[in-house]
Design a protein around this motif. Structure first.
Motif, PDB file in Angstrom:
ATOM      1  N   HIS A  31       0.766  -1.270  -0.107  1.00 15.22           N
ATOM      2  CA  HIS A  31      -0.110   0.159  -0.248  1.00 15.22           C
ATOM      3  C   HIS A  31       0.830   1.313  -0.069  1.00 15.22           C
ATOM      4  CE1 HIS A  31      -3.165  -2.805   1.100  1.00 15.22           C
ATOM      5  NE2 HIS A  31      -4.030  -1.717   0.796  1.00 15.22           N
ATOM      6  N   GLU A  32       2.052   1.116  -0.240  1.00 15.63           N
ATOM      7  CA  GLU A  32       3.167   2.161  -0.454  1.00 15.63           C
ATOM      8  C   GLU A  32       3.128   2.882   1.158  1.00 15.63           C
ATOM      9  OE1 GLU A  32       4.037   3.782  -3.946  1.00 15.63           O
ATOM     10  OE2 GLU A  32       3.702   1.463  -3.858  1.00 15.63           O
ATOM     11  N   GLY A  33       3.040   2.086   2.167  1.00 14.87           N
ATOM     12  CA  GLY A  33       3.045   2.453   3.325  1.00 14.87           C
ATOM     13  C   GLY A  33       4.079   2.400   4.262  1.00 14.87           C
ATOM     14  N   LYS A  34       4.234   2.828   5.451  1.00 17.41           N
ATOM     15  CA  LYS A  34       5.506   2.631   6.347  1.00 17.41           C
ATOM     16  C   LYS A  34       4.926   1.948   7.582  1.00 17.41           C
ATOM     17  CE  LYS A  34       8.009   6.841   4.940  1.00 17.41           C
ATOM     18  NZ  LYS A  34       6.954   7.337   3.967  1.00 17.41           N
ATOM     19  N   ILE A  35       5.932   1.185   8.236  1.00 12.68           N
ATOM     20  CA  ILE A  35       5.597   0.966   9.668  1.00 12.68           C
ATOM     21  C   ILE A  35       6.680   1.296  10.613  1.00 12.68           C
ATOM     22  CG2 ILE A  35       6.238  -1.360   9.010  1.00 12.68           C
ATOM     23  CD1 ILE A  35       4.049  -2.445  10.951  1.00 12.68           C
ATOM     24  N   LYS A  36       6.303   1.877  11.494  1.00 15.71           N
ATOM     25  CA  LYS A  36       7.320   2.112  12.670  1.00 15.71           C
ATOM     26  C   LYS A  36       6.903   1.451  14.204  1.00 15.71           C
ATOM     27  CE  LYS A  36       7.297   6.645  13.498  1.00 15.71           C
ATOM     28  NZ  LYS A  36       6.862   7.944  13.128  1.00 15.71           N
ATOM     29  N   VAL A  37       8.112   1.166  14.713  1.00 12.80           N
ATOM     30  CA  VAL A  37       7.851   0.430  16.084  1.00 12.80           C
ATOM     31  C   VAL A  37       8.774   1.077  17.065  1.00 12.80           C
ATOM     32  CG1 VAL A  37       9.675  -1.206  15.215  1.00 12.80           C
ATOM     33  CG2 VAL A  37       8.210  -1.714  17.290  1.00 12.80           C
ATOM     34  N   GLU A  38       8.008   1.528  18.102  1.00  9.20           N
ATOM     35  CA  GLU A  38       8.678   2.165  19.229  1.00  9.20           C
ATOM     36  C   GLU A  38       8.526   1.234  20.389  1.00  9.20           C
ATOM     37  OE1 GLU A  38       7.312   6.355  19.705  1.00  9.20           O
ATOM     38  OE2 GLU A  38       6.178   5.738  17.789  1.00  9.20           O
ATOM     39  N   SER A  39       9.688   0.741  20.953  1.00 10.52           N
ATOM     40  CA  SER A  39       9.550  -0.286  22.076  1.00 10.52           C
ATOM     41  C   SER A  39      10.848  -0.307  22.730  1.00 10.52           C
ATOM     42  CB  SER A  39       9.064  -1.620  21.318  1.00 10.52           C
ATOM     43  OG  SER A  39       9.104  -2.545  22.552  1.00 10.52           O
ATOM     44  N   ALA A  40      10.429  -0.694  24.030  1.00  8.62           N
ATOM     45  CA  ALA A  40      11.714  -1.055  25.023  1.00  8.62           C
ATOM     46  C   ALA A  40      11.210  -2.107  26.008  1.00  8.62           C
ATOM     47  CB  ALA A  40      11.921   0.191  25.627  1.00  8.62           C
ATOM     48  N   LEU A  41      12.168  -2.905  26.262  1.00  8.82           N
ATOM     49  CA  LEU A  41      11.870  -4.038  27.167  1.00  8.82           C
ATOM     50  C   LEU A  41      10.999  -3.481  28.446  1.00  8.82           C
ATOM     51  CD1 LEU A  41      14.735  -6.479  27.181  1.00  8.82           C
ATOM     52  CD2 LEU A  41      12.619  -6.820  26.648  1.00  8.82           C
ATOM     53  N   ASN A  42       9.983  -4.067  28.518  1.00  5.13           N
ATOM     54  CA  ASN A  42       9.060  -3.826  29.822  1.00  5.13           C
ATOM     55  C   ASN A  42       8.473  -2.740  29.881  1.00  5.13           C
ATOM     56  OD1 ASN A  42       9.777  -6.590  31.079  1.00  5.13           O
ATOM     57  ND2 ASN A  42      11.619  -5.558  31.718  1.00  5.13           N
ATOM     58  N   LYS A  43       8.559  -2.010  28.731  1.00  9.17           N
ATOM     59  CA  LYS A  43       7.827  -0.602  28.722  1.00  9.17           C
ATOM     60  C   LYS A  43       6.727  -0.673  27.622  1.00  9.17           C
ATOM     61  CE  LYS A  43      10.963   2.417  30.859  1.00  9.17           C
ATOM     62  NZ  LYS A  43      11.547   1.483  31.450  1.00  9.17           N
ATOM     63  N   GLY A  44       6.446  -1.910  27.064  1.00 10.82           N
ATOM     64  CA  GLY A  44       5.344  -1.863  25.950  1.00 10.82           C
ATOM     65  C   GLY A  44       5.762  -1.815  24.548  1.00 10.82           C
ATOM     66  N   THR A  45       4.827  -1.713  23.565  1.00 13.07           N
ATOM     67  CA  THR A  45       5.450  -1.379  22.288  1.00 13.07           C
ATOM     68  C   THR A  45       4.465  -0.556  21.579  1.00 13.07           C
ATOM     69  OG1 THR A  45       6.351  -3.747  22.246  1.00 13.07           O
ATOM     70  CG2 THR A  45       5.869  -2.554  20.280  1.00 13.07           C
ATOM     71  N   LYS A  46       4.715   0.316  20.658  1.00 12.28           N
ATOM     72  CA  LYS A  46       4.003   0.800  19.785  1.00 12.28           C
ATOM     73  C   LYS A  46       4.140   0.877  18.415  1.00 12.28           C
ATOM     74  CE  LYS A  46       2.284   5.769  18.938  1.00 12.28           C
ATOM     75  NZ  LYS A  46       2.283   7.199  19.300  1.00 12.28           N
ATOM     76  N   PHE A  47       3.200   0.077  17.770  1.00  9.43           N
ATOM     77  CA  PHE A  47       3.428  -0.029  16.005  1.00  9.43           C
ATOM     78  C   PHE A  47       2.477   1.167  15.567  1.00  9.43           C
ATOM     79  CE2 PHE A  47       4.552  -4.245  17.073  1.00  9.43           C
ATOM     80  CZ  PHE A  47       5.487  -4.616  16.426  1.00  9.43           C
ATOM     81  N   SER A  48       3.181   1.893  14.683  1.00  9.56           N
ATOM     82  CA  SER A  48       2.487   2.728  13.597  1.00  9.56           C
ATOM     83  C   SER A  48       2.488   2.387  12.292  1.00  9.56           C
ATOM     84  CB  SER A  48       3.001   4.330  13.915  1.00  9.56           C
ATOM     85  OG  SER A  48       2.984   4.762  15.333  1.00  9.56           O
ATOM     86  N   ILE A  49       1.304   2.488  11.747  1.00  8.37           N
ATOM     87  CA  ILE A  49       1.279   2.307  10.265  1.00  8.37           C
ATOM     88  C   ILE A  49       0.787   3.430   9.609  1.00  8.37           C
ATOM     89  CG2 ILE A  49       1.506  -0.379  10.121  1.00  8.37           C
ATOM     90  CD1 ILE A  49      -1.552  -0.348  10.178  1.00  8.37           C
ATOM     91  N   ILE A  50       1.779   3.831   8.356  1.00  7.63           N
ATOM     92  CA  ILE A  50       1.084   5.019   7.831  1.00  7.63           C
ATOM     93  C   ILE A  50       0.872   4.928   6.328  1.00  7.63           C
ATOM     94  CG2 ILE A  50       2.490   7.354   7.295  1.00  7.63           C
ATOM     95  CD1 ILE A  50       4.418   6.376   9.651  1.00  7.63           C
ATOM     96  N   PHE A  51      -0.255   5.382   5.861  1.00  9.74           N
ATOM     97  CA  PHE A  51      -0.728   5.345   4.762  1.00  9.74           C
ATOM     98  C   PHE A  51      -1.156   6.672   4.307  1.00  9.74           C
ATOM     99  CE2 PHE A  51      -2.326   1.269   6.469  1.00  9.74           C
ATOM    100  CZ  PHE A  51      -1.594   0.433   5.949  1.00  9.74           C
ATOM    101  N   PRO A  52      -0.923   6.860   2.740  1.00 10.22           N
ATOM    102  CA  PRO A  52      -1.237   7.996   2.239  1.00 10.22           C
ATOM    103  C   PRO A  52      -2.691   8.425   2.351  1.00 10.22           C
ATOM    104  CG  PRO A  52       0.003   6.659   0.637  1.00 10.22           C
ATOM    105  CD  PRO A  52      -0.209   5.910   1.802  1.00 10.22           C
ATOM    106  N   GLN A  53      -2.860   9.558   2.773  1.00  7.31           N
ATOM    107  CA  GLN A  53      -4.619  10.134   3.039  1.00  7.31           C
ATOM    108  C   GLN A  53      -4.998  10.337   1.616  1.00  7.31           C
ATOM    109  OE1 GLN A  53      -4.964  12.945   6.289  1.00  7.31           O
ATOM    110  NE2 GLN A  53      -6.926  13.171   5.892  1.00  7.31           N
ATOM    111  N   ILE A  54      -6.133  10.114   1.556  1.00  5.11           N
ATOM    112  CA  ILE A  54      -6.959  10.859   0.561  1.00  5.11           C
ATOM    113  C   ILE A  54      -7.888  11.974   0.992  1.00  5.11           C
ATOM    114  CG2 ILE A  54      -8.872  10.429  -1.209  1.00  5.11           C
ATOM    115  CD1 ILE A  54      -7.929   7.748  -1.443  1.00  5.11           C
ATOM    116  N   ILE A  55      -7.676  13.330   0.479  1.00  5.42           N
ATOM    117  CA  ILE A  55      -8.435  14.331   0.809  1.00  5.42           C
ATOM    118  C   ILE A  55      -9.440  14.751  -0.141  1.00  5.42           C
ATOM    119  CG2 ILE A  55      -8.220  16.806   1.797  1.00  5.42           C
ATOM    120  CD1 ILE A  55      -6.181  15.119   3.331  1.00  5.42           C
ATOM    121  N   ASN A  56     -10.761  14.395   0.065  1.00  6.68           N
ATOM    122  CA  ASN A  56     -11.681  14.801  -0.824  1.00  6.68           C
ATOM    123  C   ASN A  56     -12.014  16.270  -0.619  1.00  6.68           C
ATOM    124  OD1 ASN A  56     -11.862  12.072  -1.673  1.00  6.68           O
ATOM    125  ND2 ASN A  56     -13.064  11.506  -0.169  1.00  6.68           N
TER     126      ASN A  56
END
Length: 192
Positions: A167-192
């Protein structure tokens, strides 16, 4: 009793169903390039609220919380809604599997620089920095020490990455041991 019998059948069926979903995902991942996409415009916020209402029970059964934090109004992207929904399900599934005892999960959406950003954040066991790049490999599983009930990130994330890439997107992961994890997925937005 009849009730026991019925609940047993339901239990077996739901196990079978999730097993079949796994199988479909596996087929999709292993037959490289065979993924058939139906791209159309859809509202990410609507999709997220559907996923959250479907997933809530599972989190509640572990006494956890699942919060949805979506932007106001509609947030449009173009893509295959089924696959993108699967991706969010996958990330939520991992968030539950890797939670400490009581899952606290937050799903959010935002519009940022012409992109749709979907994030799934958990309070789980986290992933140490040196594993961040490997988690998307097809058979990689984060070594979780003594968490034996966990089936591993395994196939889920290589599928996630494949869909995001398609989908021409990107995925980012922010995480540290015992601190939890955050996944972010980024897609192009359609502005109508």
């Amino acid at each position: 009793s009849m009730i026991d019998h019925i609940s047993n059948v339901i239990n077996q069926e739901s196990k079978r169903l999730s097993f079949q979903v796994e199988k479909v995902l596996q087929m999709a991942v292993f037959n490289e390039g065979r993924l058939k996409f139906k791209f159309k415009e859809f509202d990410v916020n609507k999709m997220i609220s559907t996923v959250v209402s479907n997933f809530e029970l599972r989190v509640k059964s572990k006494n956890g919380t699942l919060k949805a934090n979506v932007t106001n109004g509609i947030l449009m992207m173009k893509g295959d809604e089924v696959h993108v929904t699967n991706v969010v399900f996958n990330l939520l599934d991992n968030a539950v599997k890797y939670s400490k005892d009581i899952p606290e999960i937050e799903v959010s959406t935002e519009s940022n620089n012409g992109n749709v950003v979907i994030s799934v954040k958990d309070n789980g066991i986290g992933i140490s920095n040196d594993h961040h790049t490997q988690i998307f490999d097809r058979f990689y599983r984060v070594p979780t020490g003594n968490v034996h009930n966990v089936k591993g990130f395994g196939l889920g994330l290589s599928y996630v990455k494949k869909i995001v890439d398609s989908h021409e997107g990107k995925i980012k992961v922010e995480s540290a041991l015992n601190k939890g994890t955050k996944f972010s997925i980024i897609f192009p937005q359609i502005i109508n």
